[in-house]
Design a protein around this motif. Structure first.
Motif, PDB file in Angstrom:
ATOM      1  N   TYR A  27      10.950 -61.595   8.331  1.00 29.14           N
ATOM      2  CA  TYR A  27      11.089 -60.493   9.284  1.00 29.14           C
ATOM      3  C   TYR A  27      11.823 -59.331   8.613  1.00 29.14           C
ATOM      4  O   TYR A  27      12.767 -59.544   7.848  1.00 29.14           O
ATOM      5  N   TYR A  28      11.375 -58.099   8.934  1.00 30.71           N
ATOM      6  CA  TYR A  28      11.990 -56.899   8.373  1.00 30.71           C
ATOM      7  C   TYR A  28      12.595 -56.041   9.478  1.00 30.71           C
ATOM      8  O   TYR A  28      11.941 -55.802  10.503  1.00 30.71           O
ATOM      9  N   PRO A  29      13.817 -55.544   9.260  1.00 26.87           N
ATOM     10  CA  PRO A  29      14.313 -54.512  10.178  1.00 26.87           C
ATOM     11  C   PRO A  29      13.422 -53.270  10.083  1.00 26.87           C
ATOM     12  O   PRO A  29      12.692 -53.094   9.098  1.00 26.87           O
ATOM     13  N   LYS A  30      13.505 -52.427  11.097  1.00 28.26           N
ATOM     14  CA  LYS A  30      12.726 -51.186  11.077  1.00 28.26           C
ATOM     15  C   LYS A  30      13.645 -49.997  11.285  1.00 28.26           C
ATOM     16  O   LYS A  30      14.616 -50.053  12.038  1.00 28.26           O
ATOM     17  N   VAL A  31      13.347 -48.913  10.595  1.00 27.88           N
ATOM     18  CA  VAL A  31      14.020 -47.632  10.767  1.00 27.88           C
ATOM     19  C   VAL A  31      12.931 -46.587  10.978  1.00 27.88           C
ATOM     20  O   VAL A  31      11.963 -46.534  10.218  1.00 27.88           O
ATOM     21  N   ASN A  32      13.079 -45.802  12.021  1.00 25.45           N
ATOM     22  CA  ASN A  32      12.066 -44.795  12.365  1.00 25.45           C
ATOM     23  C   ASN A  32      10.688 -45.431  12.542  1.00 25.45           C
ATOM     24  O   ASN A  32       9.659 -44.841  12.186  1.00 25.45           O
ATOM     25  N   GLY A  33      10.674 -46.653  13.066  1.00 26.44           N
ATOM     26  CA  GLY A  33       9.420 -47.341  13.351  1.00 26.44           C
ATOM     27  C   GLY A  33       8.738 -47.963  12.151  1.00 26.44           C
ATOM     28  O   GLY A  33       7.654 -48.541  12.286  1.00 26.44           O
ATOM     29  N   LYS A  34       9.354 -47.894  10.968  1.00 25.87           N
ATOM     30  CA  LYS A  34       8.741 -48.442   9.752  1.00 25.87           C
ATOM     31  C   LYS A  34       9.622 -49.535   9.175  1.00 25.87           C
ATOM     32  O   LYS A  34      10.852 -49.473   9.267  1.00 25.87           O
ATOM     33  N   GLU A  35       8.984 -50.532   8.555  1.00 27.08           N
ATOM     34  CA  GLU A  35       9.739 -51.588   7.885  1.00 27.08           C
ATOM     35  C   GLU A  35      10.560 -50.988   6.756  1.00 27.08           C
ATOM     36  O   GLU A  35      10.101 -50.121   6.015  1.00 27.08           O
ATOM     37  N   VAL A  36      11.796 -51.453   6.638  1.00 29.73           N
ATOM     38  CA  VAL A  36      12.709 -50.899   5.647  1.00 29.73           C
ATOM     39  C   VAL A  36      12.373 -51.384   4.240  1.00 29.73           C
ATOM     40  O   VAL A  36      11.653 -52.374   4.056  1.00 29.73           O
ATOM     41  N   ILE A  37      12.906 -50.678   3.263  1.00 30.42           N
ATOM     42  CA  ILE A  37      12.976 -51.160   1.892  1.00 30.42           C
ATOM     43  C   ILE A  37      14.325 -51.859   1.785  1.00 30.42           C
ATOM     44  O   ILE A  37      15.374 -51.233   1.941  1.00 30.42           O
ATOM     45  N   TYR A  38      14.311 -53.154   1.564  1.00 31.64           N
ATOM     46  CA  TYR A  38      15.518 -53.967   1.726  1.00 31.64           C
ATOM     47  C   TYR A  38      16.085 -54.374   0.371  1.00 31.64           C
ATOM     48  O   TYR A  38      15.490 -55.162  -0.366  1.00 31.64           O
ATOM     49  N   PHE A  39      17.259 -53.819   0.051  1.00 32.61           N
ATOM     50  CA  PHE A  39      17.896 -54.077  -1.233  1.00 32.61           C
ATOM     51  C   PHE A  39      19.179 -54.897  -1.107  1.00 32.61           C
ATOM     52  O   PHE A  39      19.949 -54.971  -2.054  1.00 32.61           O
ATOM     53  N   THR A  40      19.429 -55.507   0.043  1.00 32.01           N
ATOM     54  CA  THR A  40      20.711 -56.191   0.236  1.00 32.01           C
ATOM     55  C   THR A  40      20.567 -57.701   0.412  1.00 32.01           C
ATOM     56  O   THR A  40      21.363 -58.346   1.088  1.00 32.01           O
ATOM     57  N   GLY A  41      19.567 -58.264  -0.246  1.00 31.23           N
ATOM     58  CA  GLY A  41      19.472 -59.716  -0.285  1.00 31.23           C
ATOM     59  C   GLY A  41      20.611 -60.345  -1.062  1.00 31.23           C
ATOM     60  O   GLY A  41      20.822 -61.559  -0.989  1.00 31.23           O
ATOM     61  N   ASN A  42      21.373 -59.529  -1.817  1.00 26.79           N
ATOM     62  CA  ASN A  42      22.572 -60.032  -2.493  1.00 26.79           C
ATOM     63  C   ASN A  42      23.757 -60.107  -1.536  1.00 26.79           C
ATOM     64  O   ASN A  42      24.835 -60.554  -1.918  1.00 26.79           O
TER      65      ASN A  42
END
Length: 422
Positions: A27-42
């Motif tokens: 599952y991806y969070p959304k910002v402005n209705g779009k799936e985010v680019i997620y760089f915080t898996g660390n």
């Protein structure tokens, strides 16, 4: 490999990526209705879609079986944690009997220190890295004070050389030799949380043990991110959290490693509880502790099943994919991210300095010279989830399970727009 900074090139890399299909498993969070680019898996991995099924199964069993779920659920609760051991052993390079799941990371480090930090009048010092993760610093300081010692006299920090952003293995080895027979323990984060450096765990472990010290590793940023061979490196002990690269959920259960040489022993000091006593006689409620012959001897209480369930769900994905494939993509996507950063750097007045050395997992820590936190705020508002560390560093971790090459390209475009919009 000759990279290109184009959308079509990035999409072509995704088309060739055997792991690209696993994006749909999260599952991806959304910002402005779009799936985010997620760089915080660390910091916190995305939620695997199969985790809900595993938690719901426990909830159903609890509703329908109540206490009988301990023995009659499809995955009986009394040995539920044992299902995690085999996939975890593959991830950390251990024998199955050397691995267990319990508690949370700092709790486990404290418990392991009972066994592996036994200061004497002569041998009492602890070696760690400069500016270790705060929880490790607090843990070490409190352990030292518990033994009636002064942290300033006891804890030795290996510093980076002036003007350098990473540690040199030879400096760590030299410091071990300098401390000599006063050294009781080496405890370092296997991957540094701030700069993303992977320490040479094999060489450092060998140096510490040759000097007569115990050697342990905090693998919070290493487990599920880099290749580990804890058994073969003869590491004495290690612990890790599961909610970063292993995607088990916020604050979830920790794993531990205890080398085979310390197993099935009654003479080793250890804080003990009834879940560490032998399964065969556990419910006879004997007054004497009879330790399990494996790392489970360090368990105190029965596992928190609702927490362990999503951990097991995520590990099923690791079993399916395998660390070899994850590491191959990790190297490629991190290299592509570095390429994108350099291309953006060529097009703007600001200067990016990657402070992560070549010994790395999937994290790049970047100094944004000439930029402030307003750029970080811009990235967050435009769908790039990253994190900020003072004074002006962003950490970017393209986790291979769910980050795409197209994400890297689009991040570069957003980053450039953020700088040029000032």
């Amino acid at each position: 490999m000759e990279f290109q900074n184009t959308l079509s090139y990035a999409q072509n890399l995704d088309n060739k990526d055997p792991l690209h299909k696993y994006r749909d498993q999260f599952y991806y969070p959304k910002v402005n209705g779009k799936e985010v680019i997620y760089f915080t898996g660390n910091s916190l991995g995305l939620q695997p879609k199969n985790s809900k099924e595993y938690v719901d199964e426990v909830m159903r069993d609890w509703a329908e079986l109540a206490v009988e779920g301990h023995f009659y659920a499809d995955k009986p609760w009394w040995d539920y944690h044992e299902r995690l051991v085999e996939p975890l052993a593959k991830i950390v390079g251990a024998k199955t009997e050397e691995v267990s799941v319990m508690n949370t990371l700092t709790v486990n480090l404290h418990l392991l220190m009972v066994s592996f930090y036994r200061p004497t009048h002569k041998r009492f010092k602890i070696l760690c890295e400069e500016k270790a993760f705060p929880s490790d610093q607090y843990m070490l300081q409190s352990q030292v004070r518990f033994h009636g010692l002064n942290p300033q006299d006891t804890i030795v920090e290996v510093k980076k050389r002036d003007g350098e952003h990473s540690w040199r293995t030879e400096d760590i080895v030299a410091k071990i030799e300098e401390i000599g027979d006063e050294l009781a323990l080496v405890l370092i984060g296997g991957v540094n949380y701030y700069n993303g450096q992977v320490f040479d765990m094999k060489a450092i472990t060998a140096a510490g043990k040759a000097n007569g010290a115990f050697v342990g590793w905090d693998l919070a940023h290493a487990a599920g991110n880099i290749e580990l061979k804890l058994h073969d490196w003869e590491v004495d002990f290690a612990a890790w959290c599961s909610y970063k690269y292993m995607n088990s959920g916020p604050g979830n259960a920790s794993g531990i490693f205890v080398h085979q040489r310390y197993l099935d022993r009654k003479d080793i000091p250890r804080f003990e509880g009834w879940w560490g006593t032998k399964k065969e006689t556990r419910f006879l409620m004997k007054p004497e502790f009879d330790p399990m012959a494996n790392a489970d001897a360090w368990q105190l209480s029965n596992a928190p099943i609702l927490s362990v369930a999503p951990y097991l769900a995520s590990l099923q994905l690791f079993e399916e994919v395998g660390m070899k494939a994850l590491l191959e993509k990790q190297k490629l996507i991190t290299a592509y991210l570095e390429f994108i950063l350099k291309k953006v750097d060529d097009q703007v007045a600001s200067t990016f300095e990657i402070i992560t050395p070549k010994e790395r997992g999937c994290q790049l820590s970047v100094f944004l010279h000439g930029e402030g936190k307003s750029l970080f705020d811009y990235l967050m508002k435009n769908g790039v989830i990253t994190d900020w560390r003072e004074p002006n560093v962003i950490r970017l971790a393209p986790a291979p399970f769910y980050c795409s090459f197209e994400d890297m390209f689009r991040f570069g475009e957003i980053l450039k727009a953020g700088i040029l919009s000032k």
